[in-house]
Design an enzyme around this catalytic site. Structure first.
Site, mmCIF file in Angstrom:
data_model
loop_
_atom_site.group_PDB
_atom_site.id
_atom_site.type_symbol
_atom_site.label_atom_id
_atom_site.label_comp_id
_atom_site.label_asym_id
_atom_site.label_seq_id
_atom_site.Cartn_x
_atom_site.Cartn_y
_atom_site.Cartn_z
ATOM 1 N N ASP A 18 0.808 -1.227 0.000
ATOM 2 C CA ASP A 18 0.000 0.000 0.000
ATOM 3 C C ASP A 18 0.839 1.274 0.000
ATOM 4 O O ASP A 18 0.415 2.316 0.505
ATOM 5 C CB ASP A 18 -0.967 0.025 1.207
ATOM 6 N N LYS A 21 1.881 2.151 -5.017
ATOM 7 C CA LYS A 21 2.427 1.594 -6.269
ATOM 8 C C LYS A 21 1.497 1.869 -7.449
ATOM 9 O O LYS A 21 1.965 2.153 -8.553
ATOM 10 C CB LYS A 21 2.618 0.070 -6.124
ATOM 11 N N GLY A 45 -4.518 -4.252 -3.864
ATOM 12 C CA GLY A 45 -5.482 -3.200 -4.182
ATOM 13 C C GLY A 45 -4.696 -1.959 -4.537
ATOM 14 O O GLY A 45 -4.048 -1.377 -3.681
ATOM 15 N N HIS A 46 -4.674 -1.616 -5.825
ATOM 16 C CA HIS A 46 -3.871 -0.484 -6.296
ATOM 17 C C HIS A 46 -4.803 0.640 -6.737
ATOM 18 O O HIS A 46 -5.580 0.469 -7.675
ATOM 19 C CB HIS A 46 -2.970 -0.918 -7.461
ATOM 20 N N GLN A 228 1.950 -6.117 -3.177
ATOM 21 C CA GLN A 228 2.405 -6.284 -1.789
ATOM 22 C C GLN A 228 3.690 -5.455 -1.575
ATOM 23 O O GLN A 228 3.847 -4.445 -2.217
ATOM 24 C CB GLN A 228 2.621 -7.768 -1.451
HETATM 25 P P1 GDP Z 1 -0.732 0.329 -3.526
HETATM 26 O O1 GDP Z 1 -1.330 -0.946 -3.069
HETATM 27 O O2 GDP Z 1 0.735 0.404 -3.263
HETATM 28 O O3 GDP Z 1 -1.070 0.656 -4.959
HETATM 29 O O4 GDP Z 1 -1.396 1.482 -2.648
HETATM 30 P P2 GDP Z 1 -2.954 1.632 -2.275
HETATM 31 O O5 GDP Z 1 -3.680 2.126 -3.465
HETATM 32 O O6 GDP Z 1 -3.471 0.408 -1.614
HETATM 33 O O7 GDP Z 1 -2.872 2.721 -1.125
HETATM 34 C C1 GDP Z 1 -2.358 3.987 -1.339
HETATM 35 C C2 GDP Z 1 -3.431 5.029 -1.005
HETATM 36 O O8 GDP Z 1 -2.856 6.309 -0.919
HETATM 37 C C3 GDP Z 1 -4.490 5.150 -2.097
HETATM 38 O O9 GDP Z 1 -5.714 5.478 -1.493
HETATM 39 C C4 GDP Z 1 -3.990 6.298 -2.953
HETATM 40 O O10 GDP Z 1 -5.032 6.978 -3.648
HETATM 41 C C5 GDP Z 1 -3.378 7.179 -1.905
HETATM 42 N N1 GDP Z 1 -2.229 8.000 -2.333
HETATM 43 C C6 GDP Z 1 -1.215 7.676 -3.183
HETATM 44 N N2 GDP Z 1 -0.290 8.668 -3.224
HETATM 45 C C7 GDP Z 1 -0.735 9.621 -2.371
HETATM 46 C C8 GDP Z 1 -0.208 10.885 -1.934
HETATM 47 O O11 GDP Z 1 0.863 11.316 -2.335
HETATM 48 N N3 GDP Z 1 -0.940 11.576 -1.018
HETATM 49 C C9 GDP Z 1 -2.131 11.129 -0.535
HETATM 50 N N4 GDP Z 1 -2.774 11.892 0.358
HETATM 51 N N5 GDP Z 1 -2.658 9.938 -0.916
HETATM 52 C C10 GDP Z 1 -1.957 9.209 -1.813
HETATM 53 P P1 IMO Z 2 -0.880 -4.186 -2.254
HETATM 54 O O1 IMO Z 2 -0.435 -4.737 -3.586
HETATM 55 C C1 IMO Z 2 -0.997 -4.606 2.072
HETATM 56 C C2 IMO Z 2 -1.057 -8.664 3.693
HETATM 57 C C3 IMO Z 2 -2.337 -9.064 4.412
HETATM 58 C C4 IMO Z 2 -1.761 -10.042 5.423
HETATM 59 C C5 IMO Z 2 -0.654 -10.751 4.645
HETATM 60 C C6 IMO Z 2 -1.060 -12.081 4.029
HETATM 61 O O2 IMO Z 2 -2.157 -3.461 -2.311
HETATM 62 O O3 IMO Z 2 0.239 -3.424 -1.611
HETATM 63 P P2 IMO Z 2 -2.587 -12.781 1.972
HETATM 64 O O4 IMO Z 2 -4.039 -12.539 1.704
HETATM 65 O O5 IMO Z 2 -1.691 -12.247 0.909
HETATM 66 O O6 IMO Z 2 -2.289 -14.210 2.314
HETATM 67 O O7 IMO Z 2 -2.284 -11.949 3.331
HETATM 68 O O8 IMO Z 2 -0.285 -9.847 3.604
HETATM 69 N N1 IMO Z 2 -1.262 -8.160 2.317
HETATM 70 C C7 IMO Z 2 -1.206 -6.872 1.977
HETATM 71 N N2 IMO Z 2 -1.041 -5.770 2.736
HETATM 72 N N3 IMO Z 2 -1.081 -4.482 0.745
HETATM 73 C C8 IMO Z 2 -1.226 -5.567 -0.041
HETATM 74 O O9 IMO Z 2 -1.189 -5.520 -1.394
HETATM 75 C C9 IMO Z 2 -1.324 -6.835 0.573
HETATM 76 N N4 IMO Z 2 -1.479 -8.093 0.115
HETATM 77 C C10 IMO Z 2 -1.423 -8.894 1.187
HETATM 78 O O10 IMO Z 2 -2.934 -7.963 5.029
HETATM 79 O O11 IMO Z 2 -1.153 -9.340 6.488
HETATM 80 MG MG MG Z 3 -2.873 -1.614 -1.849
#
Ligand code: GDP
Ligand code: IMO
Ligand code: MG
Length: 437
Positions: A18, A21, A45-46, A228
């Site tokens: 999270d 990415k 979840g991206h 991840q």
């Molecule tokens: P990922 O799994 O690495 O793609 O990240 P996620 O999408 O799960 O979580 C990142 C969260 O931060 C999302 O809700 C994005 O919309 C948000 N986000 C990304 N970059 C920024 C930033 O620079 N500032 C803020 N406030 N939110 C951001």
């Molecule tokens: P993105 O790509 C954050 C975590 C779960 C749990 C552990 C194992 O959005 O960064 P799993 O279902 O993979 O067996 O769970 O890994 N986890 C993540 N945490 N971002 C993710 O993906 C994750 N994918 C798995 O919360 O702790």
């Molecule tokens: Mg994510």
């Protein structure tokens, strides 16, 4: 003279997932022809936000949102065909057609409903030691792959052969379920359901290793989208509180069949602080009240499960480890804006264990839970950063914070993100990352 190598850049999560990415890949994707996922499944979840639209991609690479770009789901991933079809339909509703530009490895392993059941049952059985998985069946699907009883995308397209394989696996799973969890497996209708799904995804299946290697041969650049994060990697993360695949950059080679010698750069994405979802050690975790404040400002709730994310200070000891394991050439720092109102910022520069400094990342979670982070405190900037496009216009204290990170890690910061939208992005000139655009 030999031809210069085709651009082949990896984006990895440098923390516990999270990191942002999705946003970073979406930004970089405009300079690449292919965007390829190499590991994980729909546990990811991206989030990508542009022009007032918000997308959460799970298995399909974020690059699909860029018109004309090709997206690849590699052999190292695990694919729930029902989730994939649902994701395709959601994209279609937003006017995005993936047909003709999404390629699914015929070698990727499939997730079945019994994997989800097993995931939930195994978590329940762990009790207080639960990992906090996303309960998508990811772990059990990788278990079957390694136990050599997995069923793959290529198996879906011959109905008789598929039925035979599925029957054999179901018999084994059913026996395990009865013995371990005390109830039979509910597999009614499974064969027909999967044959129907097969018809939907058949047109996407391909030999994606050949596809990507041919593209690179022709000079078509490829961006690799990590899922991840480093500390969730099955081999290098905080085992057993990890996911079940190689999230680190090495996963590109095995997960896509693209040789390590073809990679030309690695981007590590980190937040300006740290978050983690699920259980496991987290040395720089903030006390509840501070964490609640950062969680609210940063909207730190899981993109897939909605779970509140645990929040902590930036951990440079952890990022140093991530740099080594992934070979990071350039860091991206996201969510800098979340610290815009922070009076003081703590940053972990190293760990002590039993009073002594340690330089290596502890292998066991018991030791990692006991380390004491050594902090350096820097002043906050108390000014808004969204809207700034030039690094020179950032408040001095924000630049000092970024320079401190870059100096400690001895690595450039090639991109700074100050908001979730595509255009809330700063790319300092003269960096390696800028040369990949
Ligand atoms: P990922 O799994 O690495 O793609 O990240 P996620 O999408 O799960 O979580 C990142 C969260 O931060 C999302 O809700 C994005 O919309 C948000 N986000 C990304 N970059 C920024 C930033 O620079 N500032 C803020 N406030 N939110 C951001
Ligand atoms: P993105 O790509 C954050 C975590 C779960 C749990 C552990 C194992 O959005 O960064 P799993 O279902 O993979 O067996 O769970 O890994 N986890 C993540 N945490 N971002 C993710 O993906 C994750 N994918 C798995 O919360 O702790
Ligand atoms: Mg994510």
């Amino acid at each position: 003279m030999s031809k210069p190598a085709t651009k082949a850049v990896v984006v990895v999560g440098a923390q516990w997932g999270d990191e942002g990415k999705g946003k970073v890949v979406d930004y970089l994707a405009s300079s690449f022809d292919y965007i390829a996922r190499y590991a994980g499944g729909h546990n990811a979840g991206h989030t990508v936000i542009f022009d007032g639209h918000r997308f959460v991609l799970q298995l399909i690479p974020s690059g699909i949102l860029r018109p004309g770009k090709k997206a690849v789901i590699g052999a190292g991933t695990v694919v729930d065909p029902a989730a994939l079809v649902a994701e395709l339909e959601n994209l279609k509703k937003s006017g995005i057609e993936a047909r003709g530009r999404l390629f699914l490895s015929n070698r990727a392993h499939l997730i079945f409903p019994y994997h989800r059941e097993m995931d939930k049952a195994a978590e329940a059985a762990r009790g207080a030691a639960a990992i906090g998985t996303t309960s998508r069946g990811i772990g059990p699907a990788y278990e079957d792959k390694m136990a050599r009883r997995g069923i793959r995308v290529c198996d879906l397209f011959d109905a008789d052969r598929f039925a035979e394989k599925l029957e054999r696996v179901i018999a084994e799973k059913d026996a395990i379920s009865r013995a371990t969890f005390g109830h039979p497996l509910d597999t009614a209708g499974l064969l027909n359901q999967y044959l129907e799904l097969a018809a939907h995804i058949r047109g996407f299946a391909a030999d994606t290793s050949s596809l990507l290697n041919r593209a690179l041969d022709k000079g078509e650049p490829v961006l690799f989208e990590g899922a991840q994060g480093t500390m969730l990697d099955i081999d290098h993360g905080t085992y057993p509180f990890v996911t079940s695949s190689n999230a680190t950059s090495g996963g590109v080679a095995t997960g896509l069949g693209v040789a390590p010698t073809r990679l030309t750069g690695v981007v590590g994405v980190t937040k300006a602080y740290t978050t983690r979802v699920g259980a496991g050690p987290f040395p720089t975790e903030m006390p509840d009240l501070d964490a609640a404040e950062v969680r609210t400002r940063g909207q730190e709730f899981g993109a897939v499960t909605g779970r509140p994310r645990r929040c902590g200070w930036l951990d440079l000891a952890e990022l140093r480890f991530a740099k080594t394991v992934n070979g990071i050439d350039s860091f991206v720092v996201t969510k800098l804006d979340v610290f815009d109102s922070q009076p003081e910022i703590k940053t972990c520069i190293g760990y002590r264990w039993k009073g002594q400094p340690i330089t290596e990342m502890p292998a066991d979670v018991e030791t990692l839970s006991q380390v004491e982070p050594e902090y350096r405190t820097l002043p906050g900037w108390k000014k808004p950063t969204p809207g700034i496009r030039d690094v020179k216009e950032l408040p001095q204290a924000a630049r000092d914070y970024l320079n401190f990170i870059s100096d400690t890690l001895e690595t450039e910061i090639g991109m700074i993100s100050t908001g979730p939208e595509r255009d809330a992005t700063i790319v300092p000139s003269g960096t390696k990352l800028a040369s990949w655009l």
